[in-house]
Write an enzyme that holds these catalytic residues in place. Structure first.
Site, PDB file in Angstrom:
ATOM      1  CE1 TYR A 116      -3.255  -2.779   0.266  1.00 31.39           C
ATOM      2  CE2 TYR A 116      -3.670  -2.194   2.551  1.00 31.39           C
ATOM      3  CZ  TYR A 116      -3.948  -2.974   1.447  1.00 31.39           C
ATOM      4  OH  TYR A 116      -4.916  -3.932   1.525  1.00 31.39           O
ATOM      5  N   GLY A 168     -17.133   3.160  -1.427  1.00 26.53           N
ATOM      6  CA  GLY A 168     -17.925   4.378  -1.356  1.00 26.53           C
ATOM      7  C   GLY A 168     -19.227   4.339  -2.122  1.00 26.53           C
TER       8      GLY A 168
END
Length: 370
Positions: free
Chosen positions: A101, A261
C-alpha cells in the site's frame, strides 16, 4: 485489474517515498457509539487476539495509483492523521495495512505502513497507554520463495512501522508457487514472537482449508481470511468461503465493505466516482443500484443513521465478520463508529440481501492490488 508491483526487500524507514452528495448526517455527537470495553471486542478466529468489531483500512494512505486522484500532498497527509486519531478517539483501534500500500514501487508517494507507524508513535507520545492493533500483509510476489521470505518481509514491515511486533500478519494473496513455505513462514513468525496471530487474504475455500490444516499441525490457529465482501459483493457467501470460515472458526475480515464508497449514496449515474473506480462503477451500474441505495437510506432514516452506517451494520450482523472500511478523513472515521452499538432487524437484513441479489456483482471488482 492488471497491476505491476515490485517491493524491495530493503527497509525504507523514515523515507518519504511517503456527495452532489445527498446523505443523512450522522446523529448528534452524544449519540455516537464508542468502543470502550473489552466486551466490545471480538477474538480473531481461534487466536487469543481481540480486536474491535470494526477496523480501519489504510489502503488509501499514501497511495497514488488507485486513490487520491493520483496525488498525495500535505493536506491529505493531515487528513489521514486526523482519520487515525478520530478512529482511536471513537474506540476503533484495529488498523489494517500492507507492504504494497502506497509503495513507491506501485506509484505511491509514501508507504502506508510508514504513515501508520508514525501516527501510532505520535499518539503514544501524547498517551503512552493507548493500545492499537496492527494488521499488515506479506506480498506473495513470484520471486519470493520459501518460509524465510515471509520472515524477511515481516521484519521490513516492522521496520517501517517502527514496531517490534504486530498483532496480525497475513498473506496478501496466494502465491503462484511456494504457498506451503509461506504458511510455514507464518508459523515461524508466531513462534518467534513477531506476531500474535496470522491470517490469509483473498483465499478460496480450498486454499483456506489447506492453510488451516497446515498451521493446525503446529498448534497454531488460522485467525482470519480477509476478502472482498459487501452487500453488493457477496461472493464469499456463494463460493464457500464464508461457510468455511464459520465452520473452522476463522474470522472473515471484509475489505471494501461499502464497495469503495458506492454504497454510501455518494455517487449517482450523473456523478460517478473519479479515477479507476469510474471504469468499474459505470453510470449504467449506478442506475441499477439506485433502488437499493434508496431503501438503505430509508432504513437509515428510521434509525437516525447514515447509509454508510446501515451497510456496515448489515455486514457486522452477518456474524463472524469484521469490516475494515477505508478512512481518509476524520469525518469518515467518526461516521464509521456510528455503525456500532445497534442492529438491523432480521427482516431488514434479508430485505437488503434480496434487493441486492437483483444486481449482478461487478465482474471487474478489483481485488485490491492484485
Amino acid at each position: 485489474m492488471a497491476l505491476h508491483i515490485s517491493v524491495s526487500s530493503a527497509c525504507f524507514c523514515g523515507d518519504f517515498i511517503h456527495r452532489k452528495v445527498q446523505r443523512i448526517r450522522a446523529v448528534a455527537s452524544e449519540d455516537f457509539t464508542t468502543v470502550k470495553t473489552e466486551e466490545d471486542k471480538v477474538k480473531l478466529g481461534g487466536s487469543e487476539l481481540k480486536v474491535t468489531r470494526l477496523g480501519i483500512g489504510a489502503w488509501s494512505w499514501g497511495d497514488t495509483s488507485y486513490w487520491n486522484n493520483f496525488e498525495w500532498d500535505d493536506r491529505k497527509m493531515k487528513a489521514a492523521k486526523a482519520a487515525f486519531d478520530t478512529s482511536v478517539d471513537s474506540g476503533i483501534t484495529f488498523f489494517d495495512t500492507a507492504e504494497v500500500y502506497g509503495s513507491r514501487f506501485s506509484m505511491g508517494a509514501i508507504n502506508s505502513e510508514t504513515l501508520l507507524g508514525r501516527f501510532i508513535k505520535e499518539r503514544k507520545e501524547r498517551n503512552p497507554e493507548v493500545e492499537v492493533a496492527v494488521a499488515t500483509k506479506f506480498a506473495a510476489l513470484p520471486w519470493r520463495l520459501g518460509r524465510q521470505s515471509v520472515l524477511t518481509a515481516l521484519k521490513d514491515s516492522l521496520c517501517r512501522l517502527g514496531l517490534s511486533s504486530v498483532e496480525l500478519y497475513q498473506l496478501h494473496w496466494p502465491g503462484i508457487w511456494g504457498n506451503e513455505g509461506y504458511i510455514d513462514g507464518l508459523g515461524d513468525a508466531v513462534e518467534q514472537g513477531l506476531v500474535k496471530a496470522v491470517g490469509v487474504s483473498n483465499y478460496s475455500e480450498k486454499r483456506l482449508r489447506n492453510a488451516y490444516e497446515q498451521l493446525s499441525k503446529r498448534g497454531i490457529p488460522l485467525a482470519s481470511n480477509q476478502v472482498n465482501y459487501s452487500l453488493i459483493y457477496r461472493i464469499p457467501e456463494n463460493n464457500g468461503v464464508k461457510a468455511a470460515c464459520d465452520e473452522l472458526g476463522i474470522t472473515l475480515i471484509a475489505y471494501s465493505p461499502i464497495a469503495q464508497g458506492v454504497l454510501t449514496g455518494k455517487y449517482t449515474p450523473e456523478s460517478p466516482p473519479t479515477g479507476p473506480r469510474r471504469n468499474i462503477y459505470t453510470p449504467e451500474f449506478l442506475t441499477k443500484l439506485q433502488p437499493l441505495i434508496n431503501r438503505i437510506m430509508e432504513m437509515g432514516q428510521n434509525y437516525n443513521k447514515t447509509s454508510t452506517q446501515v451497510v456496515l451494520n448489515w455486514l457486522i450482523s452477518q456474524g463472524n465478520v469484521v469490516p475494515i472500511p477505508g478512512a481518509k478523513t476524520a469525518e469518515q472515521a467518526e461516521e464509521f463508529a456510528g455503525a456500532l452499538g445497534w442492529r438491523l432487524t432480521d427482516e431488514e437484513i434479508e430485505e437488503l440481501r434480496s434487493l441486492a441479489s437483483q444486481i449482478q456483482p461487478v465482474i471487474g471488482f478489483p481485488v485490491e492490488k492484485l
